[in-house]
Design a protein around this motif. Structure first.
Motif, PDB file in Angstrom:
ATOM      1  N   ILE A 337       0.836  -1.212   0.000  1.00 36.54           N
ATOM      2  CA  ILE A 337       0.000   0.000   0.000  1.00 36.54           C
ATOM      3  C   ILE A 337       0.865   1.253   0.000  1.00 36.54           C
ATOM      4  CG2 ILE A 337      -1.615   1.367   1.404  1.00 36.54           C
ATOM      5  CD1 ILE A 337      -3.025  -1.231   2.140  1.00 36.54           C
ATOM      6  N   ARG A 338       1.940   1.244   0.766  1.00 36.47           N
ATOM      7  CA  ARG A 338       2.821   2.423   0.782  1.00 36.47           C
ATOM      8  C   ARG A 338       3.468   2.637  -0.588  1.00 36.47           C
ATOM      9  NH1 ARG A 338       2.851   4.431   5.747  1.00 36.47           N
ATOM     10  NH2 ARG A 338       2.588   3.044   7.547  1.00 36.47           N
ATOM     11  N   SER A 339       3.830   1.540  -1.270  1.00 36.90           N
ATOM     12  CA  SER A 339       4.398   1.676  -2.612  1.00 36.90           C
ATOM     13  C   SER A 339       3.354   2.190  -3.603  1.00 36.90           C
ATOM     14  CB  SER A 339       4.959   0.337  -3.101  1.00 36.90           C
ATOM     15  OG  SER A 339       6.268   0.139  -2.623  1.00 36.90           O
ATOM     16  N   ILE A 340       2.118   1.722  -3.469  1.00 36.95           N
ATOM     17  CA  ILE A 340       1.050   2.200  -4.351  1.00 36.95           C
ATOM     18  C   ILE A 340       0.805   3.687  -4.126  1.00 36.95           C
ATOM     19  CG2 ILE A 340      -1.421   1.994  -4.874  1.00 36.95           C
ATOM     20  CD1 ILE A 340      -1.075  -1.047  -4.188  1.00 36.95           C
ATOM     21  N   ARG A 341       0.916   4.140  -2.896  1.00 36.69           N
ATOM     22  CA  ARG A 341       0.788   5.582  -2.607  1.00 36.69           C
ATOM     23  C   ARG A 341       1.906   6.372  -3.287  1.00 36.69           C
ATOM     24  NH1 ARG A 341      -4.383   6.328  -0.846  1.00 36.69           N
ATOM     25  NH2 ARG A 341      -4.796   5.440   1.211  1.00 36.69           N
ATOM     26  N   ASP A 342       3.109   5.766  -3.382  1.00 37.43           N
ATOM     27  CA  ASP A 342       4.206   6.414  -4.118  1.00 37.43           C
ATOM     28  C   ASP A 342       3.845   6.583  -5.591  1.00 37.43           C
ATOM     29  OD1 ASP A 342       5.929   6.567  -1.934  1.00 37.43           O
ATOM     30  OD2 ASP A 342       6.859   4.629  -2.342  1.00 37.43           O
ATOM     31  N   ILE A 343       3.221   5.538  -6.137  1.00 34.09           N
ATOM     32  CA  ILE A 343       2.916   5.527  -7.562  1.00 34.09           C
ATOM     33  C   ILE A 343       1.747   6.448  -7.888  1.00 34.09           C
ATOM     34  CG2 ILE A 343       2.245   4.052  -9.514  1.00 34.09           C
ATOM     35  CD1 ILE A 343       3.488   1.691  -7.896  1.00 34.09           C
ATOM     36  N   PHE A 344       0.753   6.478  -7.005  1.00 31.10           N
ATOM     37  CA  PHE A 344      -0.466   7.263  -7.246  1.00 31.10           C
ATOM     38  C   PHE A 344      -0.743   8.192  -6.063  1.00 31.10           C
ATOM     39  CE2 PHE A 344      -1.155   3.172  -9.493  1.00 31.10           C
ATOM     40  CZ  PHE A 344      -1.248   3.668 -10.795  1.00 31.10           C
ATOM     41  N   PRO A 345       0.096   9.198  -5.858  1.00 28.23           N
ATOM     42  CA  PRO A 345      -0.111  10.095  -4.706  1.00 28.23           C
ATOM     43  C   PRO A 345      -1.429  10.862  -4.823  1.00 28.23           C
ATOM     44  CG  PRO A 345       1.538  10.991  -6.210  1.00 28.23           C
ATOM     45  CD  PRO A 345       1.247   9.609  -6.687  1.00 28.23           C
ATOM     46  N   GLY A 346      -2.137  10.938  -3.688  1.00 29.24           N
ATOM     47  CA  GLY A 346      -3.364  11.721  -3.650  1.00 29.24           C
ATOM     48  C   GLY A 346      -4.586  11.047  -4.235  1.00 29.24           C
ATOM     49  N   ARG A 347      -4.443   9.813  -4.748  1.00 26.46           N
ATOM     50  CA  ARG A 347      -5.583   9.110  -5.351  1.00 26.46           C
ATOM     51  C   ARG A 347      -6.322   8.284  -4.285  1.00 26.46           C
ATOM     52  NH1 ARG A 347      -4.174   8.184 -10.975  1.00 26.46           N
ATOM     53  NH2 ARG A 347      -6.146   7.023 -11.198  1.00 26.46           N
ATOM     54  N   LYS A 348      -7.593   7.977  -4.554  1.00 24.69           N
ATOM     55  CA  LYS A 348      -8.388   7.177  -3.617  1.00 24.69           C
ATOM     56  C   LYS A 348      -8.137   5.700  -3.886  1.00 24.69           C
ATOM     57  CE  LYS A 348     -12.969   6.444  -1.660  1.00 24.69           C
ATOM     58  NZ  LYS A 348     -14.370   6.904  -1.592  1.00 24.69           N
ATOM     59  N   LEU A 349      -7.690   4.975  -2.872  1.00 22.75           N
ATOM     60  CA  LEU A 349      -7.295   3.581  -3.013  1.00 22.75           C
ATOM     61  C   LEU A 349      -8.344   2.650  -2.407  1.00 22.75           C
ATOM     62  CD1 LEU A 349      -5.213   1.406  -3.756  1.00 22.75           C
ATOM     63  CD2 LEU A 349      -4.132   1.794  -1.527  1.00 22.75           C
ATOM     64  N   THR A 350      -8.860   1.753  -3.248  1.00 21.66           N
ATOM     65  CA  THR A 350      -9.758   0.685  -2.803  1.00 21.66           C
ATOM     66  C   THR A 350      -8.973  -0.619  -2.778  1.00 21.66           C
ATOM     67  OG1 THR A 350     -11.696   1.744  -3.791  1.00 21.66           O
ATOM     68  CG2 THR A 350     -11.867  -0.609  -3.321  1.00 21.66           C
ATOM     69  N   ALA A 351      -8.988  -1.309  -1.639  1.00 20.62           N
ATOM     70  CA  ALA A 351      -8.256  -2.573  -1.491  1.00 20.62           C
ATOM     71  C   ALA A 351      -9.224  -3.722  -1.286  1.00 20.62           C
ATOM     72  CB  ALA A 351      -7.292  -2.484  -0.310  1.00 20.62           C
ATOM     73  N   VAL A 352      -9.071  -4.756  -2.104  1.00 20.34           N
ATOM     74  CA  VAL A 352      -9.809  -6.003  -1.934  1.00 20.34           C
ATOM     75  C   VAL A 352      -8.834  -7.030  -1.368  1.00 20.34           C
ATOM     76  CG1 VAL A 352     -11.109  -7.828  -3.087  1.00 20.34           C
ATOM     77  CG2 VAL A 352     -11.272  -5.473  -3.929  1.00 20.34           C
ATOM     78  N   PHE A 353      -9.242  -7.710  -0.291  1.00 19.75           N
ATOM     79  CA  PHE A 353      -8.337  -8.684   0.324  1.00 19.75           C
ATOM     80  C   PHE A 353      -9.061 -10.000   0.553  1.00 19.75           C
ATOM     81  CE2 PHE A 353      -6.332 -10.280   4.457  1.00 19.75           C
ATOM     82  CZ  PHE A 353      -5.300 -10.936   3.798  1.00 19.75           C
ATOM     83  N   GLN A 354      -8.440 -11.081   0.084  1.00 20.17           N
ATOM     84  CA  GLN A 354      -8.898 -12.442   0.363  1.00 20.17           C
ATOM     85  C   GLN A 354      -7.918 -13.078   1.342  1.00 20.17           C
ATOM     86  OE1 GLN A 354      -8.162 -15.548  -2.591  1.00 20.17           O
ATOM     87  NE2 GLN A 354     -10.294 -16.237  -2.397  1.00 20.17           N
ATOM     88  N   PRO A 355      -8.292 -13.202   2.628  1.00 25.77           N
ATOM     89  CA  PRO A 355      -7.379 -13.831   3.596  1.00 25.77           C
ATOM     90  C   PRO A 355      -7.032 -15.261   3.172  1.00 25.77           C
ATOM     91  CG  PRO A 355      -9.204 -12.741   4.709  1.00 25.77           C
ATOM     92  CD  PRO A 355      -9.542 -12.762   3.242  1.00 25.77           C
ATOM     93  N   HIS A 356      -5.830 -15.687   3.522  1.00 28.84           N
ATOM     94  CA  HIS A 356      -5.305 -16.997   3.128  1.00 28.84           C
ATOM     95  C   HIS A 356      -4.970 -17.790   4.386  1.00 28.84           C
ATOM     96  CE1 HIS A 356      -1.997 -19.727   1.654  1.00 28.84           C
ATOM     97  NE2 HIS A 356      -2.876 -19.912   0.689  1.00 28.84           N
ATOM     98  N   LEU A 357      -5.661 -18.889   4.606  1.00 24.71           N
ATOM     99  CA  LEU A 357      -5.497 -19.804   5.738  1.00 24.71           C
ATOM    100  C   LEU A 357      -6.236 -19.300   6.984  1.00 24.71           C
ATOM    101  CD1 LEU A 357      -1.698 -20.741   5.539  1.00 24.71           C
ATOM    102  CD2 LEU A 357      -3.623 -21.999   4.560  1.00 24.71           C
ATOM    103  N   TYR A 358      -6.876 -20.234   7.653  1.00 26.89           N
ATOM    104  CA  TYR A 358      -7.557 -19.907   8.912  1.00 26.89           C
ATOM    105  C   TYR A 358      -6.539 -19.564  10.000  1.00 26.89           C
ATOM    106  CZ  TYR A 358     -11.715 -21.851   6.698  1.00 26.89           C
ATOM    107  OH  TYR A 358     -12.770 -22.085   5.837  1.00 26.89           O
ATOM    108  N   THR A 359      -5.438 -20.338  10.052  1.00 27.93           N
ATOM    109  CA  THR A 359      -4.451 -20.079  11.111  1.00 27.93           C
ATOM    110  C   THR A 359      -3.822 -18.705  10.954  1.00 27.93           C
ATOM    111  OG1 THR A 359      -2.790 -21.249   9.768  1.00 27.93           O
ATOM    112  CG2 THR A 359      -3.887 -22.501  11.517  1.00 27.93           C
ATOM    113  N   ARG A 360      -3.497 -18.310   9.717  1.00 34.12           N
ATOM    114  CA  ARG A 360      -2.885 -16.999   9.508  1.00 34.12           C
ATOM    115  C   ARG A 360      -3.872 -15.880   9.839  1.00 34.12           C
ATOM    116  NH1 ARG A 360      -0.729 -17.448   4.402  1.00 34.12           N
ATOM    117  NH2 ARG A 360       1.400 -17.845   5.113  1.00 34.12           N
TER     118      ARG A 360
END
Length: 454
Positions: A337-360
């Motif tokens: 996310i911090r790198s994406i902010r470098d690439i697109f400063p000031g833009r609105k960022l939507t993040a989709v996350f699929q968690p991986h593993l129940y233990t994690r």
């Protein structure tokens, strides 16, 4: 190797497929099983490697004396093919053991770390290939320069991604090693951070000549015999670091690379983001310590095109951008996310996350929530179980409830496309190590139509 046939159980895995390609290139008859078809299995079939998707022991070729069987720990013990080869006395090896045997007697450069290792090892392999030196490289991702996770050369040099899962990297005894990070992960195997650190310390102690550690990485009281070098993004106390750093439009970093022998001026990364610049410094360190000229290193950093599913840009228009990334640990998501902010400063960022593993999910719910809260809007999917059975009380909701971002949704995987169709997307990123990448083509097409690109 004396075996004519190489049979692989779990051939579609990223590490397994590189081994399959290696033996196929060496003239062996290679075939294998995987649970589901994928882009990787399709590419293997296109290259002439037979793959099937049902547990069919009768398809295992040859007699035990003529066939080596390789498997991944992700395969359950009750798999019919695995049971069959054990009963019939085939030689059966884990993927990591085979990689260790391939690397034995060669000059190996191994890249380890709980995150950053795939991009860094792919960069390292690219530097050796682009310089003309060449290498055999076994990568944990698909290089966008070469369209594969296997590079071949005749220099006697092996570049390998060294995976800490199941302590696999302890099968390698590298000449040079990079460790990009040590964080608590795979706690279903290691139980706690102390055991993760201990395993990395063992790996470091097995390194022969050069050990390249990111500034701040602590390997504990390991009996290291190699010369230790430190690298960082911009810490002038490190052996390898960047100075006079500039950012060009699109988030491309330009910097002077400082190393013990001098300075390489005006290195421009071929891929955007601070994270890629830092990984590039690590890869450059390994190359410089192994005889690649500064000029060749600079040139290769500039021509590196990236790795599929690592800050992988699928769409970048004035109206909309879409990136897909394999991040599945809180530290990885934060760094991405911090790198994406470098690439697109000031833009609105939507993040989709699929968690991986129940233990994690259980072990890092707070960390996931904290990292995801760096985005402006969160869409959280249900957990991808992979090799695990459900754990009572562990769902994506334990992350969702902790997310501080006001704009957040909790949906199922099947609802994702309809959800995105009704969202106003500026910059979108999809995160996860499960099957979320199956959506990248559909998401890209939808956003292209919306932005008027097609």
């Amino acid at each position: 190797m004396k075996y004519r046939n190489i049979y692989m159980i779990g051939i579609g895995g990223i590490g397994m497929s590189a081994i399959a390609r290696y033996f196929h290139a060496k003239g062996h008859e290679v075939s294998g099983y995987d649970r589901t078809p994928s882009e990787i299995t399709a590419s293997l079939e296109a290259e002439g490697i037979a793959v099937h998707f049902d547990e069919r022991p009768e398809l295992i070729p040859g007699a035990p004396s003529d066939t080596l069987v390789i498997y991944t720990p992700a395969i359950p013990a009750e798999n019919r093919e695995l049971v069959f080869v054990r009963e019939k006395g085939y030689r059966l090896l884990k993927r990591s053991k085979v990689l260790g045997e391939i690397a034995e007697g060669k000059k190996t450069i191994a890249v380890a770390g709980t995150h950053g290792k795939t991009t860094t090892s792919t960069m390292t392999g690219h530097i050796f290939q682009a310089s003309g030196t060449g290498c055999d490289a076994f990568l944990g991702g698909i290089s966008k320069n070469y369209g594969t996770n296997l590079l071949l050369g005749d220099s006697g040099i092996v570049v390998a991604e060294a995976d800490e899962f199941d302590r696999s990297f302890l099968q390698l005894f590298p000449d040079t090693a990079i460790i990009t990070s040590i964080d608590a992960d795979h706690l279903d195997i290691y139980h706690d951070y102390a055991h993760v650190q201990e395993a990395f310390g063992e790996f470091a102690a097995q390194t022969g000549r050069c050990l390249i550690l990111k500034e701040g990485v602590d390997i504990g009281p390991a009996p290291v015999k190699a010369t230790v070098y430190r690298y960082s993004y911009d810490n002038a106390k490190s052996d390898f670091y960047a100075s006079r750093i500039r950012t060009e439009p699109g988030g491309y970093f330009v910097f002077d690379l400082n190393y013990p022998g001098g300075t390489v001026e005006d290195c421009k990364m071929g891929v955007p983001g601070r994270l890629n610049a830092e990984n590039g410094i690590a890869a450059a360190a390994a190359a410089l310590l192994n005889g690649i000229s500064p000029e060749k290193v600079k040139e290769a950093l500039g021509t590196f095109m990236g790795v599929k599913r690592r800050l992988d840009m699928h769409l970048n228009t004035a109206k909309t951008a879409y990136i897909d990334d394999y991040a599945h640990h809180p530290k990885e998501i934060e760094a991405a996310i911090r790198s994406i902010r470098d690439i697109f400063p000031g833009r609105k960022l939507t993040a989709v996350f699929q968690p991986h593993l129940y233990t994690r999910t259980r072990d890092f719910a707070e960390g996931f929530a904290e990292a995801l809260s760096l985005a402006d809007r969160i869409i959280l999917l249900d957990i991808y179980p992979a090799r695990e059975l459900p754990i009572e009380g562990v769902t994506s909701k334990i992350i969702f409830d902790r997310i501080k971002t006001g704009e957040k949704k909790l949906i199922t995987r099947t609802e994702l496309m309809s959800c995105l169709e009704n969202e106003d997307i500026d910059v979108l990123v999809t995160f996860g190590a499960g099957d979320i990448d199956r959506f990248t083509e559909s998401i890209t097409e939808m956003l292209e139509k919306r932005s008027g690109k097609c």
